[in-house]
Design a protein around this motif. Structure first.
Motif, short mmCIF file in Angstrom:
data_model
loop_
_atom_site.label_atom_id
_atom_site.label_comp_id
_atom_site.label_asym_id
_atom_site.label_seq_id
_atom_site.Cartn_x
_atom_site.Cartn_y
_atom_site.Cartn_z
N SER A 23 37.63 32.69 44.52
CA SER A 23 37.86 32.97 43.10
C SER A 23 36.58 33.57 42.53
CB SER A 23 38.21 31.66 42.37
OG SER A 23 37.76 31.69 41.03
N THR A 24 36.68 34.66 41.82
CA THR A 24 35.46 35.29 41.28
C THR A 24 34.81 34.38 40.23
OG1 THR A 24 36.82 36.54 39.71
CG2 THR A 24 36.16 37.67 41.74
N ASN A 25 35.61 33.61 39.48
CA ASN A 25 35.01 32.67 38.52
C ASN A 25 34.18 31.62 39.27
OD1 ASN A 25 36.45 33.85 36.31
ND2 ASN A 25 36.43 31.85 35.29
N GLN A 49 41.43 38.16 46.26
CA GLN A 49 41.06 36.81 45.82
C GLN A 49 42.03 35.83 46.48
OE1 GLN A 49 39.34 35.65 41.46
NE2 GLN A 49 41.50 36.05 41.58
N GLY A 52 42.66 32.43 43.58
CA GLY A 52 42.51 32.78 42.17
C GLY A 52 43.05 31.66 41.27
N ARG A 53 42.33 31.40 40.21
CA ARG A 53 42.75 30.34 39.29
C ARG A 53 43.18 30.92 37.96
NH1 ARG A 53 39.18 27.30 37.33
NH2 ARG A 53 37.27 28.31 38.01
N GLY A 54 44.21 30.26 37.38
CA GLY A 54 44.68 30.67 36.06
C GLY A 54 44.45 29.56 35.05
N GLN A 55 45.00 29.75 33.88
CA GLN A 55 44.95 28.72 32.83
C GLN A 55 45.73 27.49 33.29
OE1 GLN A 55 43.75 28.94 29.60
NE2 GLN A 55 42.85 30.95 29.97
N TRP A 60 46.39 31.95 40.32
CA TRP A 60 46.55 33.36 39.96
C TRP A 60 46.71 34.13 41.26
CZ3 TRP A 60 47.56 36.00 35.64
CH2 TRP A 60 47.39 37.37 35.64
N PHE A 70 38.24 40.12 38.41
CA PHE A 70 36.77 40.07 38.30
C PHE A 70 36.34 39.05 37.27
CE2 PHE A 70 35.35 42.35 34.36
CZ PHE A 70 36.60 42.62 33.83
N LYS A 120 53.97 40.06 31.27
CA LYS A 120 52.52 39.80 31.35
C LYS A 120 51.91 40.68 32.43
CE LYS A 120 49.25 36.06 32.36
NZ LYS A 120 48.98 34.63 32.23
N GLY A 123 45.73 38.34 32.51
CA GLY A 123 45.38 37.00 32.03
C GLY A 123 43.87 36.84 31.98
N ILE A 124 43.45 35.92 31.14
CA ILE A 124 42.02 35.70 30.90
C ILE A 124 41.71 34.22 31.11
CG2 ILE A 124 40.20 35.82 29.13
CD1 ILE A 124 42.13 37.83 27.63
N ILE A 142 38.94 37.82 34.46
CA ILE A 142 40.08 38.64 34.02
C ILE A 142 40.86 39.11 35.24
CG2 ILE A 142 40.78 40.75 32.79
CD1 ILE A 142 38.26 40.50 31.10
N GLY A 143 42.16 38.92 35.19
CA GLY A 143 43.03 39.44 36.24
C GLY A 143 43.99 40.43 35.62
C1 BTN Z 1 45.86 33.12 33.28
O1 BTN Z 1 46.58 33.96 32.74
O2 BTN Z 1 46.32 32.02 33.58
C2 BTN Z 1 44.43 33.45 33.54
C3 BTN Z 1 44.30 34.24 34.81
C4 BTN Z 1 42.86 34.59 35.15
C5 BTN Z 1 42.76 35.22 36.51
C6 BTN Z 1 41.40 35.75 36.79
S1 BTN Z 1 41.34 36.76 38.22
C7 BTN Z 1 39.62 36.79 38.17
C8 BTN Z 1 39.16 35.41 37.76
N1 BTN Z 1 39.01 34.55 38.89
C9 BTN Z 1 39.88 33.54 38.87
O3 BTN Z 1 39.97 32.66 39.76
N2 BTN Z 1 40.66 33.62 37.79
C10 BTN Z 1 40.28 34.74 36.97
#
Ligand code: BTN
Length: 259
Positions: A23-25, A49, A52-55, A60, A70, A120, A123-124, A142-143
């Protein structure tokens, strides 16, 4: 006057593109905790990724080599904690600006999504560290679904990509990511130097709001109801008109029923 301290070249130097990362975060946060502080706007993009993680603890999922995923770091110490929603607004509007620059019209679905039509496409994920009453560090992920054509069945009705919604194929994803960062940077610079004041920022956010000034269906817990979207206020609360009275909802207290 635009502050040109960070020209396109400087932001270019701050963007690192990796082939694959969880995950870039997470990667950026581990760099920040292991080493001396990275300069603001240091950014990591991943072509793929894997975690990847979301809200709200969501995952993600993003098809490799098809999208923009990124994260970048800011130290918005000038922003009091009470103004944390300004970050969401600046980022959402920076994404809208970049999309406009490639002739794509999108809207902001409160609190953190970017939509084309009802779908959608971005996502942020903002992860803040606070110190006292200010935000000490913000890792902003941001994805953006860019060229992806197929989506898993569970999200196929609600998620899409720029390609699917507009027919536009973006060849150079790192260059697109850099252009997006440049738009984000302009928004933050304008806000920092007060060219973009707080009331105009809020106004612009509301001007680009999905389902603003219309009646739609919402859910809170197991209750579904219809309400008229009045506005989002400066603390980030969604203000709805329900049965002729104003009700305010904070993040996670209410969701749109999209179907
Ligand atoms: C969402 O809508 O739930 C938020 C999604 C955010 C995804 C981005 S992709 C780059 C960055 N790294 C992650 O693991 N998550 C965010």
């Amino acid at each position: 006057m635009q502050n040109n301290t960070f020209s396109g070249e400087s932001l270019r130097q701050k963007l690192i593109v990796l082939d694959e990362i969880g995950s870039t975060n997470d990667y950026l946060k581990s760099q920040l905790s292991n080493f001396k502080p990275l300069p603001e706007w240091s950014a990591i993009m991943a072509k793929n990724q894997t975690h990847g993680r979301g809200q709200r603890e969501n995952v993600w999922c993003s098809e490799p080599n098809s999208n923009i995923t990124f994260s970048f770091v800011l130290y918005p110490t000038h922003l009091p904690l009470t103004d944390h929603f300004s970050l969401n607004m600046l980022i959402s509007l920076g994404i809208i600006d970049w999309l406009e620059s490639i002739q794509v019209k999108a809207t902001i679905k409160w609190p953190n999504d970017i939509l084309i039509g009802n779908k959608k496409i971005a996502g942020i994920l903002i992860e803040n560290k606070s110190a006292g009453q200010s935000i000490k560090q913000s890792v902003i992920g941001i994805g953006i679904n860019v060229n992806q054509k197929q989506f898993f069945e569970d999200i196929a009705n609600t998620a899409s990509s720029i390609l699917n919604e507009t027919g536009k194929f973006i060849h150079d994803l790192p260059e697109a990511c850099l252009n997006l960062l440049t738009h984000l940077h302009h928004r933050f610079q304008d806000h920092k130097c007060k060219k973009l004041n707080d009331s105009r920022l809020l106004q612009e956010y509301n001007d680009n709001l999905f389902r603003k000034s219309i009646i739609s269906s919402y859910s809170t817990g197991n209750r579904s109801f219809e309400a008229y979207l009045l506005r989002v206020d400066k603390t980030g609360e969604l203000v709805l008109l329900e049965n002729n009275s104003e009700k305010k909802y904070y993040f996670k207290e209410v969701v749109f029923n999209l179907q």
